[in-house]
Design a protein around this motif. Sequence first.
Motif, PDB file in Angstrom:
ATOM      1  N   UNK A  20      39.143  40.582  37.622  1.00 48.88           N
ATOM      2  CA  UNK A  20      37.800  40.173  37.195  1.00 48.88           C
ATOM      3  C   UNK A  20      36.910  41.420  37.163  1.00 48.88           C
ATOM      4  N   UNK A  21      36.128  41.543  36.104  1.00 49.06           N
ATOM      5  CA  UNK A  21      35.410  42.799  35.910  1.00 49.06           C
ATOM      6  C   UNK A  21      33.907  42.646  36.110  1.00 49.06           C
ATOM      7  N   UNK A  22      33.324  43.542  36.903  1.00 43.43           N
ATOM      8  CA  UNK A  22      31.874  43.572  37.119  1.00 43.43           C
ATOM      9  C   UNK A  22      31.371  44.957  36.713  1.00 43.43           C
ATOM     10  N   UNK A  23      30.156  44.990  36.134  1.00 43.82           N
ATOM     11  CA  UNK A  23      29.660  46.268  35.620  1.00 43.82           C
ATOM     12  C   UNK A  23      28.251  46.574  36.104  1.00 43.82           C
ATOM     13  N   UNK A  24      28.065  47.832  36.488  1.00 45.17           N
ATOM     14  CA  UNK A  24      26.720  48.365  36.706  1.00 45.17           C
ATOM     15  C   UNK A  24      25.968  47.761  37.876  1.00 45.17           C
ATOM     16  N   UNK A  25      24.780  48.313  38.084  1.00 43.56           N
ATOM     17  CA  UNK A  25      23.929  47.933  39.201  1.00 43.56           C
ATOM     18  C   UNK A  25      23.614  46.440  39.202  1.00 43.56           C
ATOM     19  N   UNK A  26      23.393  45.874  37.995  1.00 41.66           N
ATOM     20  CA  UNK A  26      22.973  44.464  37.904  1.00 41.66           C
ATOM     21  C   UNK A  26      24.032  43.527  38.496  1.00 41.66           C
ATOM     22  N   UNK A  27      25.314  43.912  38.381  1.00 43.69           N
ATOM     23  CA  UNK A  27      26.360  42.997  38.849  1.00 43.69           C
ATOM     24  C   UNK A  27      26.947  43.399  40.202  1.00 43.69           C
ATOM     25  N   UNK A  28      26.326  44.390  40.834  1.00 45.95           N
ATOM     26  CA  UNK A  28      26.882  44.893  42.095  1.00 45.95           C
ATOM     27  C   UNK A  28      26.843  43.808  43.179  1.00 45.95           C
ATOM     28  N   UNK A  29      25.703  43.155  43.310  1.00 48.48           N
ATOM     29  CA  UNK A  29      25.547  42.154  44.366  1.00 48.48           C
ATOM     30  C   UNK A  29      26.494  40.958  44.157  1.00 48.48           C
ATOM     31  N   UNK A  30      26.665  40.531  42.907  1.00 48.99           N
ATOM     32  CA  UNK A  30      27.567  39.390  42.697  1.00 48.99           C
ATOM     33  C   UNK A  30      29.024  39.792  42.914  1.00 48.99           C
ATOM     34  N   UNK A  59      31.090  51.420  36.163  1.00 46.60           N
ATOM     35  CA  UNK A  59      29.885  51.614  35.334  1.00 46.60           C
ATOM     36  C   UNK A  59      29.925  50.763  34.083  1.00 46.60           C
ATOM     37  N   UNK A  60      31.090  50.799  33.417  1.00 51.14           N
ATOM     38  CA  UNK A  60      31.157  50.177  32.101  1.00 51.14           C
ATOM     39  C   UNK A  60      31.782  48.784  32.142  1.00 51.14           C
ATOM     40  N   UNK A  61      32.383  48.416  33.275  1.00 55.48           N
ATOM     41  CA  UNK A  61      33.010  47.101  33.368  1.00 55.48           C
ATOM     42  C   UNK A  61      34.197  46.948  32.441  1.00 55.48           C
ATOM     43  N   UNK A  62      35.020  47.982  32.365  1.00 50.19           N
ATOM     44  CA  UNK A  62      36.163  47.928  31.444  1.00 50.19           C
ATOM     45  C   UNK A  62      37.115  46.786  31.828  1.00 50.19           C
ATOM     46  N   UNK A  66      37.043  52.026  38.691  1.00 48.14           N
ATOM     47  CA  UNK A  66      38.235  51.620  37.935  1.00 48.14           C
ATOM     48  C   UNK A  66      38.736  52.765  37.066  1.00 48.14           C
ATOM     49  N   UNK A  67      38.762  53.955  37.669  1.00 50.95           N
ATOM     50  CA  UNK A  67      39.411  55.085  37.001  1.00 50.95           C
ATOM     51  C   UNK A  67      40.910  54.922  37.150  1.00 50.95           C
ATOM     52  N   UNK A  68      41.651  56.004  36.918  1.00 53.84           N
ATOM     53  CA  UNK A  68      43.116  55.877  36.992  1.00 53.84           C
ATOM     54  C   UNK A  68      43.568  55.346  38.350  1.00 53.84           C
ATOM     55  N   UNK A  69      42.906  55.815  39.408  1.00 57.96           N
ATOM     56  CA  UNK A  69      43.315  55.403  40.752  1.00 57.96           C
ATOM     57  C   UNK A  69      42.894  53.967  41.036  1.00 57.96           C
ATOM     58  N   UNK A  70      41.618  53.645  40.786  1.00 58.06           N
ATOM     59  CA  UNK A  70      41.122  52.299  41.066  1.00 58.06           C
ATOM     60  C   UNK A  70      41.867  51.240  40.275  1.00 58.06           C
ATOM     61  N   UNK A  71      42.180  51.582  39.032  1.00 56.86           N
ATOM     62  CA  UNK A  71      42.892  50.628  38.178  1.00 56.86           C
ATOM     63  C   UNK A  71      44.288  50.333  38.734  1.00 56.86           C
ATOM     64  N   UNK A  72      44.966  51.377  39.195  1.00 55.98           N
ATOM     65  CA  UNK A  72      46.316  51.192  39.744  1.00 55.98           C
ATOM     66  C   UNK A  72      46.257  50.369  41.045  1.00 55.98           C
ATOM     67  N   UNK A  73      45.239  50.637  41.858  1.00 55.51           N
ATOM     68  CA  UNK A  73      45.056  49.868  43.095  1.00 55.51           C
ATOM     69  C   UNK A  73      44.821  48.396  42.744  1.00 55.51           C
ATOM     70  N   UNK A  74      43.911  48.161  41.794  1.00 56.96           N
ATOM     71  CA  UNK A  74      43.555  46.781  41.428  1.00 56.96           C
ATOM     72  C   UNK A  74      44.753  46.035  40.845  1.00 56.96           C
ATOM     73  N   UNK A  75      45.493  46.669  39.946  1.00 59.35           N
ATOM     74  CA  UNK A  75      46.600  45.954  39.303  1.00 59.35           C
ATOM     75  C   UNK A  75      47.772  45.750  40.277  1.00 59.35           C
ATOM     76  N   UNK A  76      47.942  46.697  41.201  1.00 60.78           N
ATOM     77  CA  UNK A  76      49.007  46.530  42.201  1.00 60.78           C
ATOM     78  C   UNK A  76      48.726  45.296  43.065  1.00 60.78           C
ATOM     79  N   UNK A  77      47.480  45.173  43.534  1.00 61.83           N
ATOM     80  CA  UNK A  77      47.141  44.038  44.401  1.00 61.83           C
ATOM     81  C   UNK A  77      47.106  42.739  43.606  1.00 61.83           C
ATOM     82  N   UNK A  78      46.655  42.804  42.354  1.00 60.35           N
ATOM     83  CA  UNK A  78      46.675  41.606  41.506  1.00 60.35           C
ATOM     84  C   UNK A  78      48.119  41.165  41.285  1.00 60.35           C
ATOM     85  N   UNK A  79      49.036  42.149  41.229  1.00 57.96           N
ATOM     86  CA  UNK A  79      50.460  41.853  41.068  1.00 57.96           C
ATOM     87  C   UNK A  79      51.042  41.135  42.277  1.00 57.96           C
TER      88      UNK A  79
END
Length: 309
Positions: free
Chosen positions: A173-183, A164-167, A141-154
């Motif tokens: 919907x936000x998932x963070x880190x290894x612990x939430x990868x599978x879900x 990493x940080x689940x910003x 969810x860097x600059x590119x991932x965020x734009x991709x996500x918000x475009x499709x959410x739109x």
Amino acid sequence: MKILFATEDPKAERWKAPLLEQLPQADIHIWDAANPATDADYAIVWQPPAEVFAQTHSLKAIFNLGAGVDALLKLTGLPDNLPIYRLEDAGMSAQMAEYVAYYVIEASRDMALYREQQADGVWKMLRPIRRQDWPIGVLGLGQIGKRVATTLAGLDYPVAGWSRSGQPIEGVESFAGQEQFKSFLARTRVLINTLPLTPETRDLLNYDTFSSLLPDAVVINVGRGEHLVDHDMIRAIDEGLIRHSVLDVFRQEPLPIEHPFWRHPSITLTPHVSARTLRDETVQQICDKIKLLESGESPSGLIDRQRGY
Ligand code: GLV
């Protein structure tokens, strides 16, 4: 001020005029092994030759002519302590969002089937789209991932992002880190990779990942080829876990002609074009950063070498 420009672009000369327009006092030196710019202040590089930094002694910073610095950080001879700046968006996130949206829409709106029907002279409406059938998961969810996500959410697709940080991002919907990868994978049918390549993310698109997705998955890789374990992708398609995969990046580029991806009916590939480096936007951004550095300020886009991006 002297700027060393070292890229694989055979027409590197065409960067000179736009750079001079922004920095009229600069001396732009296109890399030449026989005539190295030993006294350059700044280097602008993309996949430069290994010896490019060997003869420069006065560099203050390096600018990467792309978003991903994985290749640069691997370069032997890269000076240890110099700041490296990457491109931040510079027109890339909109291109990436439209590339990804194009293929998501093609899959979810049955566009390939309608093309086939046209070829057969068939007039037939297929089932209308149900957006809940197309949960999208964006890796990174860097600059590119965020734009991709918000475009499709739109476009009202259910979108989740994993970072990493689940910003938090509105509408995603936000998932963070290894612990939430599978879900994150367990609720995802369309998996889109925009991650930077680091030791942690290498080989992340593997069989285990694919078998954790919802059935009949679509995978789109616009990150790096080394994120994907190639034979795991073929296996996951052959076993019916993945219905289609769209690949823009490869372990070896150009992709060798004997590679099975070329002719696989369930793989669409493009030659690393999902987000091109646009000259005007790029020159503007790098020159703005050089001006900030010259006036003692700290521009954004500084690479954390430990983190790898
Ligand atoms: C292209 O792949 C980039 O990193 O900008």
